[in-house]
Design a protein around this motif. Structure first.
Motif, PDB file in Angstrom:
ATOM      1  N   GLN A  43      -4.518   3.351  -2.332  1.00 16.68           N
ATOM      2  CA  GLN A  43      -5.833   3.588  -3.144  1.00 16.68           C
ATOM      3  C   GLN A  43      -6.839   2.403  -3.126  1.00 16.68           C
ATOM      4  N   TRP A  44      -6.010   1.402  -3.327  1.00 16.04           N
ATOM      5  CA  TRP A  44      -7.093   0.150  -3.743  1.00 16.04           C
ATOM      6  C   TRP A  44      -7.364  -0.789  -2.730  1.00 16.04           C
ATOM      7  N   GLY A  45      -6.743  -0.325  -1.411  1.00 20.31           N
ATOM      8  CA  GLY A  45      -7.414  -1.218  -0.487  1.00 20.31           C
ATOM      9  C   GLY A  45      -6.938  -2.641  -0.092  1.00 20.31           C
ATOM     10  N   VAL A  46      -5.502  -2.918  -0.643  1.00 16.77           N
ATOM     11  CA  VAL A  46      -4.785  -4.199  -0.157  1.00 16.77           C
ATOM     12  C   VAL A  46      -4.287  -4.015   0.962  1.00 16.77           C
ATOM     13  N   PRO A  47      -4.464  -4.809   1.980  1.00 19.52           N
ATOM     14  CA  PRO A  47      -4.024  -4.695   3.266  1.00 19.52           C
ATOM     15  C   PRO A  47      -2.522  -4.611   3.291  1.00 19.52           C
ATOM     16  N   ASP A  48      -2.005  -3.763   3.761  1.00 17.75           N
ATOM     17  CA  ASP A  48      -0.623  -3.694   4.042  1.00 17.75           C
ATOM     18  C   ASP A  48      -0.027  -4.381   5.028  1.00 17.75           C
ATOM     19  N   THR A  49      -0.190  -5.850   4.954  1.00 20.00           N
ATOM     20  CA  THR A  49       0.260  -7.047   5.769  1.00 20.00           C
ATOM     21  C   THR A  49       1.140  -7.782   5.314  1.00 20.00           C
ATOM     22  N   ASN A  50       1.612  -8.821   5.989  1.00 18.58           N
ATOM     23  CA  ASN A  50       2.478  -9.817   5.501  1.00 18.58           C
ATOM     24  C   ASN A  50       1.836 -10.461   4.401  1.00 18.58           C
ATOM     25  N   ALA A  67     -13.228 -12.450 -10.028  1.00 20.71           N
ATOM     26  CA  ALA A  67     -13.275 -13.412  -8.897  1.00 20.71           C
ATOM     27  C   ALA A  67     -12.063 -14.084  -8.324  1.00 20.71           C
ATOM     28  N   ALA A  68     -10.933 -14.154  -9.083  1.00 18.34           N
ATOM     29  CA  ALA A  68      -9.593 -14.541  -8.728  1.00 18.34           C
ATOM     30  C   ALA A  68      -9.110 -13.376  -7.784  1.00 18.34           C
ATOM     31  N   VAL A  69      -9.383 -12.117  -7.950  1.00 20.76           N
ATOM     32  CA  VAL A  69      -8.830 -11.136  -7.117  1.00 20.76           C
ATOM     33  C   VAL A  69      -9.667 -11.356  -5.917  1.00 20.76           C
ATOM     34  N   GLU A  70     -10.724 -11.525  -5.789  1.00 19.49           N
ATOM     35  CA  GLU A  70     -11.618 -11.591  -4.475  1.00 19.49           C
ATOM     36  C   GLU A  70     -11.123 -12.950  -3.644  1.00 19.49           C
ATOM     37  N   GLN A  71     -11.056 -13.974  -4.475  1.00 18.16           N
ATOM     38  CA  GLN A  71     -10.525 -14.919  -3.889  1.00 18.16           C
ATOM     39  C   GLN A  71      -9.358 -15.142  -3.168  1.00 18.16           C
ATOM     40  N   ARG A  72      -8.498 -14.190  -3.709  1.00 13.27           N
ATOM     41  CA  ARG A  72      -6.999 -14.147  -3.027  1.00 13.27           C
ATOM     42  C   ARG A  72      -6.707 -12.850  -2.193  1.00 13.27           C
ATOM     43  N   LEU A  73      -7.636 -11.741  -2.483  1.00 15.64           N
ATOM     44  CA  LEU A  73      -7.235 -10.605  -1.755  1.00 15.64           C
ATOM     45  C   LEU A  73      -8.508 -10.288  -0.805  1.00 15.64           C
ATOM     46  N   ALA A  74      -9.694 -10.452  -1.381  1.00 11.73           N
ATOM     47  CA  ALA A  74     -10.774 -10.009  -0.493  1.00 11.73           C
ATOM     48  C   ALA A  74     -10.992 -10.799   1.044  1.00 11.73           C
ATOM     49  N   THR A  75     -10.323 -12.061   1.101  1.00 15.32           N
ATOM     50  CA  THR A  75     -10.522 -12.631   2.151  1.00 15.32           C
ATOM     51  C   THR A  75      -9.510 -12.379   3.399  1.00 15.32           C
ATOM     52  N   LEU A  76      -8.517 -11.557   2.943  1.00 11.40           N
ATOM     53  CA  LEU A  76      -7.484 -11.165   3.830  1.00 11.40           C
ATOM     54  C   LEU A  76      -8.187 -10.079   4.944  1.00 11.40           C
ATOM     55  N   SER A  77      -7.670 -10.390   6.039  1.00  9.60           N
ATOM     56  CA  SER A  77      -8.124  -9.464   7.092  1.00  9.60           C
ATOM     57  C   SER A  77      -7.724  -7.932   6.767  1.00  9.60           C
ATOM     58  N   GLY A  78      -8.510  -7.184   6.848  1.00 10.36           N
ATOM     59  CA  GLY A  78      -8.151  -5.597   6.404  1.00 10.36           C
ATOM     60  C   GLY A  78      -8.635  -5.304   5.192  1.00 10.36           C
ATOM     61  N   ALA A  79      -9.286  -6.299   4.270  1.00 12.25           N
ATOM     62  CA  ALA A  79      -9.270  -5.936   2.890  1.00 12.25           C
ATOM     63  C   ALA A  79     -11.015  -5.305   2.636  1.00 12.25           C
ATOM     64  N   GLU A  80     -11.600  -4.783   3.623  1.00 12.70           N
ATOM     65  CA  GLU A  80     -12.777  -4.444   3.411  1.00 12.70           C
ATOM     66  C   GLU A  80     -12.979  -3.380   2.554  1.00 12.70           C
ATOM     67  N   ALA A  81     -12.320  -2.494   2.139  1.00 12.95           N
ATOM     68  CA  ALA A  81     -12.187  -1.357   1.194  1.00 12.95           C
ATOM     69  C   ALA A  81     -11.451  -1.689   0.108  1.00 12.95           C
ATOM     70  N   LEU A  82     -11.195  -3.084  -0.477  1.00 15.32           N
ATOM     71  CA  LEU A  82     -10.637  -3.402  -1.604  1.00 15.32           C
ATOM     72  C   LEU A  82     -11.390  -3.142  -3.043  1.00 15.32           C
ATOM     73  N   ASP A  83     -10.650  -2.349  -3.918  1.00 14.68           N
ATOM     74  CA  ASP A  83     -11.215  -1.690  -5.142  1.00 14.68           C
ATOM     75  C   ASP A  83     -10.907  -2.664  -6.033  1.00 14.68           C
ATOM     76  N   VAL A  84     -11.835  -3.837  -6.211  1.00 16.79           N
ATOM     77  CA  VAL A  84     -11.493  -5.153  -7.017  1.00 16.79           C
ATOM     78  C   VAL A  84     -11.352  -4.461  -8.520  1.00 16.79           C
ATOM     79  N   PRO A  85     -12.392  -3.442  -8.905  1.00 17.19           N
ATOM     80  CA  PRO A  85     -12.401  -3.314 -10.418  1.00 17.19           C
ATOM     81  C   PRO A  85     -10.915  -2.489 -10.847  1.00 17.19           C
ATOM     82  N   ALA A  86     -10.514  -1.878 -10.067  1.00 23.83           N
ATOM     83  CA  ALA A  86      -9.307  -0.937 -10.118  1.00 23.83           C
ATOM     84  C   ALA A  86      -8.039  -2.014 -10.305  1.00 23.83           C
TER      85      ALA A  86
END
Length: 189
Positions: free
Chosen positions: A42-49, A135-154
């Motif tokens: 639902q929130w777009g965190v990439p299901d990768t290692n 900003a912390a969430v984006e710094q750590r999660l948005a830079t991951l491959s496959g994180a294009e649909a990341l729902d940062v507010p959620a």
């Protein structure tokens, strides 16, 4: 004198074993929560290692911050929790067939990354400003491959709800290894 020394040593070993068991229970709760499908589906965190590592690290930080409020016992349990993470990471890397000589290097990097996440998230959580947490969430999660649909507010709402739930939990429950998590993948109130 010798019997007294032996009794003290046995008591210390027993206490250390209890701390490790409690840390194992906390770590199991963290990993279970970090595997919540809502975080990924639902929130777009990439299901990768890398994505799973970041989510486990986030939950470790939340619990470590809560344990820090419990004084010496919380500090000892926090250290044992980090040790449980290291043991799990070591085992996982070996299962992934990472070479024996490379495992310590990977573990060292992961522990350094965990300390980095602790600093970043702790500072963001200490501030009432949502932009710092985003900003912390984006710094750590948005830079991951496959994180294009990341729902940062959620994700930020979930982090705040998790921190609030842990803070509201009695210290003796947390020190016994019981954690109260909000449901992941459901909008936090």
């Amino acid at each position: 004198r010798a019997p007294h020394w032996k009794a003290m040593m046995l008591a210390w070993l027993r206490q250390r074993g209890n701390i490790r068991r409690t840390a194992g229970s906390l770590y199991g709760s963290i990993v279970t929560q970090a595997r919540s499908k809502g975080l990924y589906a639902q929130w777009g965190v990439p299901d990768t290692n890398e994505g799973r590592f970041e989510i486990i690290a986030l939950h470790l930080v939340l619990v470590s911050c809560r344990l820090a409020r419990e004084g010496r016992r919380g500090t000892e349990l926090g250290q044992a929790l980090t040790e449980a993470f290291v043991v799990d990471l070591d085992d996982t890397l070996r299962e992934m067939t990472v070479g024996d000589l490379a495992v310590p290097r990977h573990v060292k990097r992961a522990v350094a990354a965990l300390h980095d996440r602790y600093s970043i998230y702790q500072a963001a959580l200490a501030s009432p400003r949502d932009d710092l947490l985003a900003a912390a969430v984006e710094q750590r999660l948005a830079t991951l491959s496959g994180a294009e649909a990341l729902d940062v507010p959620a994700i930020c709402a979930y982090i705040r709800a998790s921190a609030h739930a842990l803070e509201g939990q009695p210290g003796d429950e947390v020190l016994r290894g019981s954690l109260a998590w909000p449901q992941a993948g459901v909008e936090a109130a």
